[in-house]
Structure formats: structure tokens, C-alpha cells
Motif scaffolding. Sequence first.
Motif, PDB file in Angstrom:
ATOM      1  N   THR A 132      -0.302  -5.146   3.874  1.00 34.96           N
ATOM      2  CA  THR A 132       0.246  -4.742   2.575  1.00 34.96           C
ATOM      3  C   THR A 132       1.291  -3.647   2.759  1.00 34.96           C
ATOM      4  OG1 THR A 132      -1.398  -3.020   2.249  1.00 34.96           O
ATOM      5  CG2 THR A 132      -1.978  -5.209   1.454  1.00 34.96           C
ATOM      6  N   VAL A 133       2.146  -3.523   1.753  1.00 37.72           N
ATOM      7  CA  VAL A 133       3.170  -2.481   1.781  1.00 37.72           C
ATOM      8  C   VAL A 133       2.490  -1.120   1.841  1.00 37.72           C
ATOM      9  CG1 VAL A 133       5.034  -1.414   0.456  1.00 37.72           C
ATOM     10  CG2 VAL A 133       4.867  -3.901   0.586  1.00 37.72           C
ATOM     11  N   LYS A 134       1.377  -0.997   1.164  1.00 36.66           N
ATOM     12  CA  LYS A 134       0.637   0.262   1.155  1.00 36.66           C
ATOM     13  C   LYS A 134       0.210   0.637   2.579  1.00 36.66           C
ATOM     14  CE  LYS A 134      -3.363   2.317  -1.191  1.00 36.66           C
ATOM     15  NZ  LYS A 134      -4.500   2.118  -0.278  1.00 36.66           N
ATOM     16  N   GLN A 135      -0.343  -0.359   3.285  1.00 36.72           N
ATOM     17  CA  GLN A 135      -0.755  -0.098   4.677  1.00 36.72           C
ATOM     18  C   GLN A 135       0.436   0.328   5.530  1.00 36.72           C
ATOM     19  OE1 GLN A 135      -2.700  -4.016   5.027  1.00 36.72           O
ATOM     20  NE2 GLN A 135      -4.395  -2.963   6.035  1.00 36.72           N
ATOM     21  N   MET A 136       1.553  -0.382   5.330  1.00 40.72           N
ATOM     22  CA  MET A 136       2.746  -0.059   6.116  1.00 40.72           C
ATOM     23  C   MET A 136       3.200   1.360   5.820  1.00 40.72           C
ATOM     24  SD  MET A 136       4.939  -3.608   5.945  1.00 40.72           S
ATOM     25  CE  MET A 136       4.126  -4.952   5.133  1.00 40.72           C
ATOM     26  N   ALA A 137       3.171   1.726   4.539  1.00 37.91           N
ATOM     27  CA  ALA A 137       3.622   3.061   4.152  1.00 37.91           C
ATOM     28  C   ALA A 137       2.724   4.134   4.764  1.00 37.91           C
ATOM     29  CB  ALA A 137       3.645   3.185   2.635  1.00 37.91           C
ATOM     30  N   GLU A 138       1.429   3.814   4.860  1.00 37.09           N
ATOM     31  CA  GLU A 138       0.525   4.797   5.448  1.00 37.09           C
ATOM     32  C   GLU A 138       0.791   4.978   6.934  1.00 37.09           C
ATOM     33  OE1 GLU A 138      -3.283   3.321   4.294  1.00 37.09           O
ATOM     34  OE2 GLU A 138      -3.024   4.036   2.238  1.00 37.09           O
ATOM     35  N   LEU A 139       1.201   3.879   7.590  1.00 34.95           N
ATOM     36  CA  LEU A 139       1.461   3.946   9.027  1.00 34.95           C
ATOM     37  C   LEU A 139       2.793   4.632   9.329  1.00 34.95           C
ATOM     38  CD1 LEU A 139       0.247   0.366   9.915  1.00 34.95           C
ATOM     39  CD2 LEU A 139      -0.771   2.477  10.746  1.00 34.95           C
ATOM     40  N   LEU A 140       3.693   4.545   8.383  1.00 36.36           N
ATOM     41  CA  LEU A 140       5.035   5.091   8.607  1.00 36.36           C
ATOM     42  C   LEU A 140       5.322   6.194   7.612  1.00 36.36           C
ATOM     43  CD1 LEU A 140       6.810   1.647   8.852  1.00 36.36           C
ATOM     44  CD2 LEU A 140       6.255   3.123  10.770  1.00 36.36           C
ATOM     45  N   GLU A 141       4.902   7.387   7.939  1.00 33.71           N
ATOM     46  CA  GLU A 141       5.142   8.490   7.002  1.00 33.71           C
ATOM     47  C   GLU A 141       6.642   8.694   6.832  1.00 33.71           C
ATOM     48  OE1 GLU A 141       3.384  10.527   9.904  1.00 33.71           O
ATOM     49  OE2 GLU A 141       1.555   9.380   9.552  1.00 33.71           O
ATOM     50  N   GLU A 142       7.395   8.212   7.827  1.00 39.75           N
ATOM     51  CA  GLU A 142       8.848   8.433   7.813  1.00 39.75           C
ATOM     52  C   GLU A 142       9.547   7.604   6.737  1.00 39.75           C
ATOM     53  OE1 GLU A 142       6.975   7.266  10.209  1.00 39.75           O
ATOM     54  OE2 GLU A 142       7.368   8.166  12.160  1.00 39.75           O
ATOM     55  N   ALA A 143       8.839   6.609   6.169  1.00 34.89           N
ATOM     56  CA  ALA A 143       9.512   5.728   5.206  1.00 34.89           C
ATOM     57  C   ALA A 143       8.776   5.682   3.874  1.00 34.89           C
ATOM     58  CB  ALA A 143       9.595   4.318   5.783  1.00 34.89           C
ATOM     59  N   THR A 144       9.531   5.556   2.805  1.00 35.37           N
ATOM     60  CA  THR A 144       8.918   5.437   1.487  1.00 35.37           C
ATOM     61  C   THR A 144       8.569   3.969   1.230  1.00 35.37           C
ATOM     62  OG1 THR A 144      10.975   4.944   0.349  1.00 35.37           O
ATOM     63  CG2 THR A 144      10.417   7.275   0.626  1.00 35.37           C
ATOM     64  N   ARG A 145       7.752   3.753   0.232  1.00 31.60           N
ATOM     65  CA  ARG A 145       7.400   2.375  -0.113  1.00 31.60           C
ATOM     66  C   ARG A 145       8.626   1.577  -0.532  1.00 31.60           C
ATOM     67  NH1 ARG A 145       1.527   1.769  -2.790  1.00 31.60           N
ATOM     68  NH2 ARG A 145       2.390  -0.281  -3.174  1.00 31.60           N
ATOM     69  N   ALA A 146       9.529   2.248  -1.209  1.00 29.80           N
ATOM     70  CA  ALA A 146      10.748   1.568  -1.654  1.00 29.80           C
ATOM     71  C   ALA A 146      11.573   1.121  -0.438  1.00 29.80           C
ATOM     72  CB  ALA A 146      11.566   2.494  -2.547  1.00 29.80           C
ATOM     73  N   ASP A 147      11.703   2.013   0.569  1.00 26.73           N
ATOM     74  CA  ASP A 147      12.412   1.671   1.816  1.00 26.73           C
ATOM     75  C   ASP A 147      11.802   0.411   2.419  1.00 26.73           C
ATOM     76  OD1 ASP A 147      13.875   3.989   1.628  1.00 26.73           O
ATOM     77  OD2 ASP A 147      12.673   5.108   3.099  1.00 26.73           O
ATOM     78  N   ILE A 148      10.494   0.432   2.463  1.00 29.35           N
ATOM     79  CA  ILE A 148       9.779  -0.677   3.102  1.00 29.35           C
ATOM     80  C   ILE A 148      10.016  -1.985   2.364  1.00 29.35           C
ATOM     81  CG2 ILE A 148       7.464  -1.571   3.628  1.00 29.35           C
ATOM     82  CD1 ILE A 148       6.690   1.406   4.204  1.00 29.35           C
ATOM     83  N   GLU A 149       9.933  -1.909   1.038  1.00 31.99           N
ATOM     84  CA  GLU A 149      10.156  -3.112   0.231  1.00 31.99           C
ATOM     85  C   GLU A 149      11.542  -3.704   0.516  1.00 31.99           C
ATOM     86  OE1 GLU A 149       8.024  -4.376  -2.147  1.00 31.99           O
ATOM     87  OE2 GLU A 149       6.762  -2.740  -2.895  1.00 31.99           O
TER      88      GLU A 149
END
Lengths: 283, 178, 178
Positions: free
Chosen positions: C22-39
Motif C-alpha cells: 500500500t501507499v501507506k506502507q511505502m510512505a512509512e518506509l520512505l520518510e524522505e517522500a510524501t504520500r503525494a510524491d509516491i502516488e
Amino acid sequence: MPSRQFFNPKMTSPTTRNAIEPAALRPEDNPARDYKIKLEAFEGPLDLLLHLIKRHEIDIYDIPMARVTAEYLAYIQTMRELDIDLAGEFLVMAATLIHIKSRMLLPVDPETKGENGEILDDPRADLVRQLLEHQRYKAAAQLLWSKHEVEQGVFTRPPLDQSENAEISATVFDLLETFKKIVERRRERIEIEIAREEMTQAQKMAEIRTLLAENRSVNATKLFENARSKREMVCIFLAILELLKETVIIFRQERTFGDILIERAVPTRGDRPEPTEATEVTE
Amino acid sequence: MKLEELKPILETLIYVSEEPLTVKQMAELLEEATRADIEIALQHLQLEYTERGSGLELREIAGGWQIATRPEYNEYLRRYARSRPSARLSLAALETLAVIAYKQPITIPEILEIRGVSSSSAIKTLLDRKLIVPQGRKECVGRPILYGTSKEFLVQFGLKDLTALPSLEDLEDLVAAT
Amino acid sequence: MKLEELKPILETLIYVSEEPLTVKQMAELLEEATRADIEIALQHLQLEYTERGSGLELREIAGGWQIATRPEYNEYLRRYARSRPSARLSLAALETLAVIAYKQPITIPEILEIRGVSSSSAIKTLLDRKLIVPQGRKECVGRPILYGTSKEFLVQFGLKDLTALPSLEDLEDLVAAT
């Protein structure tokens, strides 16, 4: 469900019904065997009804109850003749259909007529709603099936970690199932242990009898000392108690705090023990 | 078979393969393509992976081809490995958890008695994962610790509270009507 | 974190994850990126997969992201992977699943009421295959268990989430067309 979709049930008036029913009772000239194949495909009464409605291109909002009921009953009859196990639901539906049919023969209460003369509480309303809903879910099942088919052709990466100590992704029902298995396993284990113990006690009784047949007396302390496990000691103890009860043996102690000796009981006159298996051994 | 047709097919085959896939195996699966075709397609595909700056690479290893992550991203993979949620349990741990869930509060000797096997390492796992918690001591010889399930247990198994655990009757309801 | 840096990292994370990430999991793993960046990065990455005519696709499923083979290549894959042992669901199970999918959370008596036949064995199958899960109890007489579809259901049926199911009205049209 908008009520205007139901029409006056005139077409199921007695005269019309008479015209339809005889034909409906023998819906086709197909031999009974054809029924069997079709019938098994019906998931339930709603499925069968939908089939009848489709086959005769009946308007689902205006089901001719007499005709459909007759056909439905004819199918049920055939199923019975063919000894097909009839789920109770089929009979419940038969009763429902007959009930609706009879209600439709009653004159319509003018109070329940809408502005344009349509029937507001059509006796078929519930059935129609059920049929429509059933039809929708059949379509949904179809859709799920096709989605599943497509997904069967989609592959993902195989698991990278194929270690022996695979972990299970568990749900509450796994917990319950697991618990149930443990309880069953435990019950079996206890039964086996009880069986094993009984066998051992019987064996110990036989062993003591054999020893006494060969020797005048047996040292009880030695018997216990030779036991290999706690359980065996318990078995010996129980065996001795049992033999005492059966008066096959007696205890003798030569001095206070001395070893206890087991000896054959000598049956005294007038106090003869029951002729048990044990006495046969001692004699 | 044309190169452009061949590339995606080879890519999917390599992707789903558990072991590095050899050119020989690929040729056997695709009668429509020669080994030479396949070799060329693989070279192209490999180059494409590199050129688009993918986090994955197509690489030749142990005589076969496989898709793998590039070593420079190992740091993120380690982060991922550490973060893995853990509703996943070994069978021993699952069994022990089941006994505790349904018989709580319960002591270790009682669990042993029900399971018939020692459960100490499973209990350690469950404690580490915070699925169970000590809930006082039993007032008997030795005053052994009583264990019960935790709040985390409810969260991981999606339960509102302990009464939401399905009962043996629920299971029977299911089986009964069949 | 820049888009071009983020893309390969997300690609490797999604690749190693056994379940859709999930995007949430990814965001937790990458403090360097925001959820919006990831999306945004995911949208770009997905498009790239499509544009380069890959045999693989980046897709959103069961609320997460996954790399999977495109359905059109299933012919070659089936040859190789000898297709997963896919015990097909019976019609009864599929219909019961359909009712649960649209009416969740729902109890067994309610399913019976809709289907007009006992569905216990179908429900047992669905539970065994983890397509449905208990979701608490209904606060009424007998407190029967409520069932709903699982994440596995979304995965096996290739659905992003439950809203990806066509509405019952659309199904009406489907009925009309047949």
C-alpha cells in the motif's frame, strides 16, 4: 419496487387458467430423463422459477401464477418420480406459489387500488422482488467468474523465501480450527493412555499370578523396585489391590517394617472365593 | 517470431520462474523462436532495463536468466524486511495462540497439558510479537504466570473484543446445515 | 526526494513484497517522500510499464500495488507454470460470494433469505479459501457472525477495492443484455 409495474391479475382468472393448466402439466413431450439433467442444474427454487419464466418468455413483473405454479409442481413431481433428493426449500416454495395463486383468485380490495387502478399490494410483489434480486446475484456471480478467469492468467513473482519454517497467515477461523484440532488430539491422547494403562494393569496381574505359580511368595518391594516408570509402579500397585480384592493373594510381613511378601491365598472352607479366572491360575 | 513480440513473452517467463531460466528452457517453451532469436531478445531486454533506470535488472546467473533488484537498493529492502507486519505464525505458535485465546487466562503447564508438547519457544515468539501478555499469577503451587491475549492480538485478527472470537458452536452452525 | 530517484526504489519495494504494497506502507518506509510524491511516482511508473510494451504491468489491487504479468501472455505462462492448481469455485459458491460481496457485512440467515437455499457448505468453502472473513457479530438475537469479503478476494478477482465492482444497477443491464 414501483407498484405500477404490477398489473391487474385478470389473465389468471379461472377461465384463462383452465386453458393453460392442462398444457402446463405436461410442459413438453420430453421423456423424464431430460428433466433429470436439467433439474440437477437448479441451485434452488428461485433458480427453477427463473428458468420457467425465461423459457416461456414471461414478463417477470406480471407472472401468470396459475401457469407457473402448475409447471413448478410438475417439475417437483418429476423430481420425486426420479427419486431426486428434494431440498426442503423446493417444497416451501411450492406452498408459497399455491398461496399466492389462491390469493390472486380473491377479488381485489378497492382500497388497495392506486390512482390508475393498479394493484398496490399485489400478492406476487415479494416473489418478484426475490426473483429480481436472485437474478442480479446470478449476474454478479457470472461477472465474478469471468474476473476470476482473467486473474487465473495473471502471474506474480514466486515466493523468494521458500524456507522450511514457512509462516502461516492466520485468521480467527484458523485459530478456531486449530483449537478444535488440539482438543480432538488431546481427547485421542487421553483415550490411548487410558487404554494403555488398563492393558498394563491386566498384564501386571497376570505376571504376579505367574510368579506365584512358580514361587511360594513374591517380595512386593522387589516388584516395585523393578518397575521402570512411575506408571508401571502405579500399575503394579493397582494389580496387587485388584488381586487382594479378588482374594487371590494375601500379604505377609515376617517382622515389623520388614518387606511385604505376597503369597497365594489359601481358600478356607466356607470362605471359598468365587471361582474366578484367578483361582484357576492358583490351582 | 519478431523481436518485439518475443521480448515481453520472455520477460513474463523469467519473471514467474522460481529458478533462473535457461535459454534452452525458453527455446523449448517457444517453438516459434530459435535460440539465437532468444539470445538477441534477452540482450535487448537487459539493455532496456538498464537504460530506463529501473530498480530491477535482468541478469544472467548460474547459466540462466532472472529478474532481481539492483544491489544499490538493498538499504530500502532491509527497511522493508524489518517492517513486515506479522500476523504470520509458525504452526506451533498458531496452536499455542489458539489454546491461549480460547482458554485464557492459562498457565504454561496447562498449555503443555492441552497441546501435549512443550510450548515454551512458541510462547516466547508470541510474547515477542506482543500477541499475548502475562495476566498475573495462578494461586497454586509454584504460582505460575497466567497468560492471555493482548490488545495487539485483537488488532491483528480484526476482532472488536474477545466475544467476537468465533465459538465452536459457530463452526457447528456452519457444518450442521450441510 | 526527486521523482526519478523515487521510481526505482518503489519498483524494488513492490517487487520484493509478497503482497500488494500500500501507499501507506511505502510512505512509512520512505520518510524522505510524501504520500503525494509516491502516488505521482507510481502513476509515472505504471505508464512506463505500459508504454514500453512490457509483458509485466504495475497494477493497483486489493488496495495496494503489485507487479504482475499481463493477462494476454497467459498462454505461454500456462505452458510453463502449468497453471496454478486452481480449484474452480462451484456455481453455488460463486453466487454466495456475490451476495456477500454486495451485501456485506451479512449473516448466514440473511444469505439464506436472499438465495432461497441453504448456503452453509458454500460459506465453508469460501472461508477455507479465505475469500471471506468474519467481521464481528450482528447485535441481534443469537448474535450471528457477520461475513464480508477478504483482501484475498480482491486479489483473486483482480479488484482494486470493493468500489471496483460494478453497481447492482449495472448488473441489471447485464441481465437485460443476456
